[in-house]
Scaffold this motif. Structure first.
Motif, PDB file in Angstrom:
ATOM      1  N   HIS A  82       3.430  -3.162 -20.518  1.00  0.00           N
ATOM      2  CA  HIS A  82       2.600  -2.462 -22.024  1.00  0.00           C
ATOM      3  C   HIS A  82       1.065  -3.050 -21.995  1.00  0.00           C
ATOM      4  CE1 HIS A  82       4.763  -0.094 -24.636  1.00  0.00           C
ATOM      5  NE2 HIS A  82       5.794  -1.758 -24.922  1.00  0.00           N
ATOM      6  N   TYR A  83       0.705  -4.363 -21.157  1.00  0.00           N
ATOM      7  CA  TYR A  83      -0.868  -5.696 -20.976  1.00  0.00           C
ATOM      8  C   TYR A  83      -1.015  -4.943 -19.873  1.00  0.00           C
ATOM      9  CZ  TYR A  83       0.946  -6.279 -25.896  1.00  0.00           C
ATOM     10  OH  TYR A  83       0.702  -6.488 -27.674  1.00  0.00           O
ATOM     11  N   ILE A  84      -0.127  -6.382 -18.734  1.00  0.00           N
ATOM     12  CA  ILE A  84      -0.923  -6.726 -17.120  1.00  0.00           C
ATOM     13  C   ILE A  84      -0.394  -5.789 -16.717  1.00  0.00           C
ATOM     14  CG2 ILE A  84      -0.781  -9.288 -18.588  1.00  0.00           C
ATOM     15  CD1 ILE A  84       1.499  -9.403 -16.853  1.00  0.00           C
ATOM     16  N   CYS A  85       0.919  -4.585 -16.141  1.00  0.00           N
ATOM     17  CA  CYS A  85       1.299  -4.178 -15.214  1.00  0.00           C
ATOM     18  C   CYS A  85       0.080  -3.661 -14.438  1.00  0.00           C
ATOM     19  CB  CYS A  85       2.376  -3.373 -15.314  1.00  0.00           C
ATOM     20  SG  CYS A  85       3.129  -2.988 -14.158  1.00  0.00           S
ATOM     21  N   TRP A  86       0.466  -4.112 -13.171  1.00  0.00           N
ATOM     22  CA  TRP A  86      -1.016  -3.046 -11.861  1.00  0.00           C
ATOM     23  C   TRP A  86       0.025  -2.184 -11.066  1.00  0.00           C
ATOM     24  CZ3 TRP A  86       2.244  -7.885 -11.942  1.00  0.00           C
ATOM     25  CH2 TRP A  86       2.713  -7.726 -10.592  1.00  0.00           C
ATOM     26  N   MET A  87       1.250  -2.216 -11.916  1.00  0.00           N
ATOM     27  CA  MET A  87       1.815  -0.743 -10.691  1.00  0.00           C
ATOM     28  C   MET A  87       1.468   0.870 -11.653  1.00  0.00           C
ATOM     29  SD  MET A  87       4.895  -2.553  -9.202  1.00  0.00           S
ATOM     30  CE  MET A  87       5.751  -3.366 -10.908  1.00  0.00           C
ATOM     31  N   ALA A  88       2.316   0.415 -13.271  1.00  0.00           N
ATOM     32  CA  ALA A  88       2.410   1.401 -14.724  1.00  0.00           C
ATOM     33  C   ALA A  88       0.567   2.315 -14.415  1.00  0.00           C
ATOM     34  CB  ALA A  88       2.947   0.736 -15.515  1.00  0.00           C
ATOM     35  N   PRO A  89      -0.146   2.009 -14.133  1.00  0.00           N
ATOM     36  CA  PRO A  89      -1.499   3.386 -14.057  1.00  0.00           C
ATOM     37  C   PRO A  89      -1.262   4.528 -12.597  1.00  0.00           C
ATOM     38  CG  PRO A  89      -2.535   1.275 -14.529  1.00  0.00           C
ATOM     39  CD  PRO A  89      -0.249   0.854 -14.225  1.00  0.00           C
ATOM     40  N   PHE A  90      -0.544   3.715 -11.833  1.00  0.00           N
ATOM     41  CA  PHE A  90       0.011   4.953 -10.353  1.00  0.00           C
ATOM     42  C   PHE A  90       1.069   5.555 -10.968  1.00  0.00           C
ATOM     43  CE2 PHE A  90      -1.272   1.107  -8.187  1.00  0.00           C
ATOM     44  CZ  PHE A  90      -2.088   1.026  -7.064  1.00  0.00           C
ATOM     45  N   MET A  91       1.732   5.291 -11.725  1.00  0.00           N
ATOM     46  CA  MET A  91       3.101   6.356 -11.820  1.00  0.00           C
ATOM     47  C   MET A  91       2.143   7.501 -13.648  1.00  0.00           C
ATOM     48  SD  MET A  91       6.161   4.248 -11.929  1.00  0.00           S
ATOM     49  CE  MET A  91       5.053   2.872 -12.128  1.00  0.00           C
ATOM     50  N   ILE A  92       1.413   6.760 -14.043  1.00  0.00           N
ATOM     51  CA  ILE A  92       0.841   7.740 -15.438  1.00  0.00           C
ATOM     52  C   ILE A  92      -0.320   8.824 -15.173  1.00  0.00           C
ATOM     53  CG2 ILE A  92      -0.908   6.919 -16.725  1.00  0.00           C
ATOM     54  CD1 ILE A  92       1.000   4.610 -17.956  1.00  0.00           C
ATOM     55  N   LEU A  93      -0.970   8.036 -13.499  1.00  0.00           N
ATOM     56  CA  LEU A  93      -2.610   8.979 -13.710  1.00  0.00           C
ATOM     57  C   LEU A  93      -1.974  10.105 -12.025  1.00  0.00           C
ATOM     58  CD1 LEU A  93      -4.948   5.623 -12.020  1.00  0.00           C
ATOM     59  CD2 LEU A  93      -4.623   8.062 -13.914  1.00  0.00           C
ATOM     60  N   GLY A  94      -0.083   9.796 -12.276  1.00  0.00           N
ATOM     61  CA  GLY A  94      -0.093  10.082 -11.399  1.00  0.00           C
ATOM     62  C   GLY A  94       0.743  11.549 -11.834  1.00  0.00           C
ATOM     63  N   TYR A  95       1.522  11.275 -13.152  1.00  0.00           N
ATOM     64  CA  TYR A  95       2.220  12.378 -14.135  1.00  0.00           C
ATOM     65  C   TYR A  95       0.615  13.518 -14.213  1.00  0.00           C
ATOM     66  CZ  TYR A  95       5.167  13.629 -17.935  1.00  0.00           C
ATOM     67  OH  TYR A  95       6.545  14.653 -18.375  1.00  0.00           O
ATOM     68  N   PHE A 111       1.158  -1.521  -0.105  1.00  0.00           N
ATOM     69  CA  PHE A 111       0.157  -0.052   0.084  1.00  0.00           C
ATOM     70  C   PHE A 111       0.425   1.303  -0.490  1.00  0.00           C
ATOM     71  CE2 PHE A 111      -4.231   1.709   0.958  1.00  0.00           C
ATOM     72  CZ  PHE A 111      -3.656   3.446   1.334  1.00  0.00           C
ATOM     73  N   ILE A 112       2.093   1.001   1.200  1.00  0.00           N
ATOM     74  CA  ILE A 112       2.801   2.270   1.143  1.00  0.00           C
ATOM     75  C   ILE A 112       3.581   2.497  -0.047  1.00  0.00           C
ATOM     76  CG2 ILE A 112       4.506   3.657   1.702  1.00  0.00           C
ATOM     77  CD1 ILE A 112       3.767   1.665   4.463  1.00  0.00           C
ATOM     78  N   THR A 113       3.735   1.427  -0.547  1.00  0.00           N
ATOM     79  CA  THR A 113       5.121   1.379  -1.878  1.00  0.00           C
ATOM     80  C   THR A 113       3.841   1.966  -3.454  1.00  0.00           C
ATOM     81  OG1 THR A 113       6.159  -0.715  -1.872  1.00  0.00           O
ATOM     82  CG2 THR A 113       6.331   0.283  -3.757  1.00  0.00           C
ATOM     83  N   PHE A 114       2.868   1.343  -3.714  1.00  0.00           N
ATOM     84  CA  PHE A 114       1.900   2.133  -4.378  1.00  0.00           C
ATOM     85  C   PHE A 114       1.618   3.161  -4.244  1.00  0.00           C
ATOM     86  CE2 PHE A 114       0.170  -2.575  -4.434  1.00  0.00           C
ATOM     87  CZ  PHE A 114       1.395  -3.094  -5.713  1.00  0.00           C
ATOM     88  N   THR A 115       1.915   4.131  -3.083  1.00  0.00           N
ATOM     89  CA  THR A 115       1.141   5.707  -2.873  1.00  0.00           C
ATOM     90  C   THR A 115       2.104   6.578  -3.273  1.00  0.00           C
ATOM     91  OG1 THR A 115      -0.117   4.812  -0.767  1.00  0.00           O
ATOM     92  CG2 THR A 115       0.079   6.845  -1.562  1.00  0.00           C
ATOM     93  N   LEU A 116       4.028   5.703  -3.208  1.00  0.00           N
ATOM     94  CA  LEU A 116       4.743   6.664  -3.224  1.00  0.00           C
ATOM     95  C   LEU A 116       4.488   6.321  -5.160  1.00  0.00           C
ATOM     96  CD1 LEU A 116       7.135   5.816  -0.861  1.00  0.00           C
ATOM     97  CD2 LEU A 116       6.521   7.879  -0.508  1.00  0.00           C
ATOM     98  N   MET A 117       4.628   5.552  -5.566  1.00  0.00           N
ATOM     99  CA  MET A 117       4.869   5.322  -7.008  1.00  0.00           C
ATOM    100  C   MET A 117       3.220   6.821  -7.748  1.00  0.00           C
ATOM    101  SD  MET A 117       4.762   1.287  -8.137  1.00  0.00           S
ATOM    102  CE  MET A 117       5.813   0.483  -7.505  1.00  0.00           C
ATOM    103  N   PHE A 118       2.773   6.812  -6.419  1.00  0.00           N
ATOM    104  CA  PHE A 118       1.447   7.989  -7.638  1.00  0.00           C
ATOM    105  C   PHE A 118       2.648   8.757  -6.916  1.00  0.00           C
ATOM    106  CE2 PHE A 118      -1.782  10.877  -6.507  1.00  0.00           C
ATOM    107  CZ  PHE A 118      -2.842  10.727  -7.811  1.00  0.00           C
ATOM    108  N   ILE A 119       2.714   9.468  -6.155  1.00  0.00           N
ATOM    109  CA  ILE A 119       3.248  10.836  -5.114  1.00  0.00           C
ATOM    110  C   ILE A 119       4.136  10.900  -5.921  1.00  0.00           C
ATOM    111  CG2 ILE A 119       4.115  12.025  -3.520  1.00  0.00           C
ATOM    112  CD1 ILE A 119       2.057  11.132  -1.962  1.00  0.00           C
ATOM    113  N   LEU A 120       5.504  10.358  -6.395  1.00  0.00           N
ATOM    114  CA  LEU A 120       7.033  10.364  -7.393  1.00  0.00           C
ATOM    115  C   LEU A 120       6.947  10.689  -8.706  1.00  0.00           C
ATOM    116  CD1 LEU A 120       8.959   8.079  -5.556  1.00  0.00           C
ATOM    117  CD2 LEU A 120       9.072  10.348  -5.174  1.00  0.00           C
ATOM    118  N   GLY A 121       5.124   9.357  -9.868  1.00  0.00           N
ATOM    119  CA  GLY A 121       5.063   9.503 -10.478  1.00  0.00           C
ATOM    120  C   GLY A 121       4.602  11.195 -11.128  1.00  0.00           C
ATOM    121  N   MET A 122       3.667  11.956  -9.589  1.00  0.00           N
ATOM    122  CA  MET A 122       4.118  12.963 -10.091  1.00  0.00           C
ATOM    123  C   MET A 122       4.588  14.228 -11.191  1.00  0.00           C
ATOM    124  SD  MET A 122       0.696  14.163  -7.590  1.00  0.00           S
ATOM    125  CE  MET A 122       1.843  14.037  -6.585  1.00  0.00           C
ATOM    126  N   PHE A 123       5.721  13.901 -10.732  1.00  0.00           N
ATOM    127  CA  PHE A 123       6.741  13.955 -11.196  1.00  0.00           C
ATOM    128  C   PHE A 123       7.968  13.708 -12.019  1.00  0.00           C
ATOM    129  CE2 PHE A 123       5.950  15.602  -6.249  1.00  0.00           C
ATOM    130  CZ  PHE A 123       6.025  16.847  -6.648  1.00  0.00           C
TER     131      PHE A 123
END
Length: 242
Positions: free
Chosen positions: A157-170, A43-55
């Motif tokens: 490209h197809y299945i990564c559950w982590m990528a959307p956190f960073m994309i949406l954060g960006y 949970f903490i890791t995915f949250t950080l992915m979103f926050i850091l993804g903003m930058f």
């Protein structure tokens, strides 16, 4: 050390450490924690992915992702470029269903909320028994199959559950006009040699992106391979809010 060599080093280290860190990226363990109202490591890791993804967008994917490191190792089995288009949106559907399930688990969960970064680990180490290794190798096979069938980094490209956190954060960071890492392009310097496309681990149609003045596709992981390959200074990586 060049950016290319540094990237290969960090990806290799991330891949080697995956048995230690795997639970911090687990899409399943977060369900177990949610049912007990526990904020766990993933949970903490995915949250950080979103926050850091903003930058930094998907910079993590290009330099530090253990499954990204595996994907580039698997490239030797099937070096072809994966078909993209609508297939790139599959991961958003997977992500939405998964996130919805997590929310439901939190709603139905019991107990007071607590923060336990090392939930279900042995002193912070993920793989500590033979049964955990079965899951570990199952995940490796899960990522190996798309790479063999569809080509390099197909799972990204197809299945990564982590990528959307960073994309949406960006994208959220762009709405807030935050300073972000960007790769600007100079179309007038391009001689259409396509060496950048050959070096791109994400098989992006970079020639098309060059005409936009910036690499804008959400599939860009800011790995810098196009910059390292180009001899005509077409690409310029910078941090800007413009």
């Amino acid at each position: 050390m060049s950016v290319h060599r540094f990237r290969k080093f960090t990806l290799s280290m991330a891949m080697l450490l995956f048995p230690v860190t795997i639970w911090y990226f687990s899409p399943y363990l977060i369900f177990m924690a949610a049912m007990e109202h526990i904020i766990n490591g993933s949970f903490i890791t995915f949250t950080l992915m979103f926050i850091l993804g903003m930058f930094f967008g998907r910079l993590w994917c290009g330099f530090f992702c253990p499954t990204g490191g595996m994907s580039e190792c698997f490239e030797s089995f099937s070096p072809k470029n994966p078909k993209q288009g609508f297939r790139n949106y599959l991961k958003y559907g997977i992500w939405f269903i998964w996130i919805s399930g997590i929310i439901v688990c939190h709603i139905l969960g019991k107990g007071d909320y607590s923060i336990q970064p090392f939930f279900m680990t042995d002193h912070g180490i993920s793989i500590s028994n033979i049964y955990s290794y079965i899951i570990y190798y199952g995940i490796i096979i899960l990522f190996l199959i798309p790479a063999i069938i569809h080509g390099k980094r197909a799972n990204c490209h197809y299945i990564c559950w982590m990528a959307p956190f960073m994309i949406l954060g960006y994208r959220f960071g762009k709405l807030l006009h935050l300073p972000q890492i960007k790769i600007k392009t100079k179309k007038e310097n391009c001689i259409s040699c396509r060496q950048c496309e050959k070096s791109c681990p994400m098989s992006i149609n970079i020639s098309e992106e060059i005409s936009k003045g910036e690499i804008k596709t959400a599939e860009c992981i800011f790995c810098g391979e196009c910059i390292s390959t180009c001899k005509n200074r077409v690409f310029d990586c910078r941090i800007t809010n413009k």
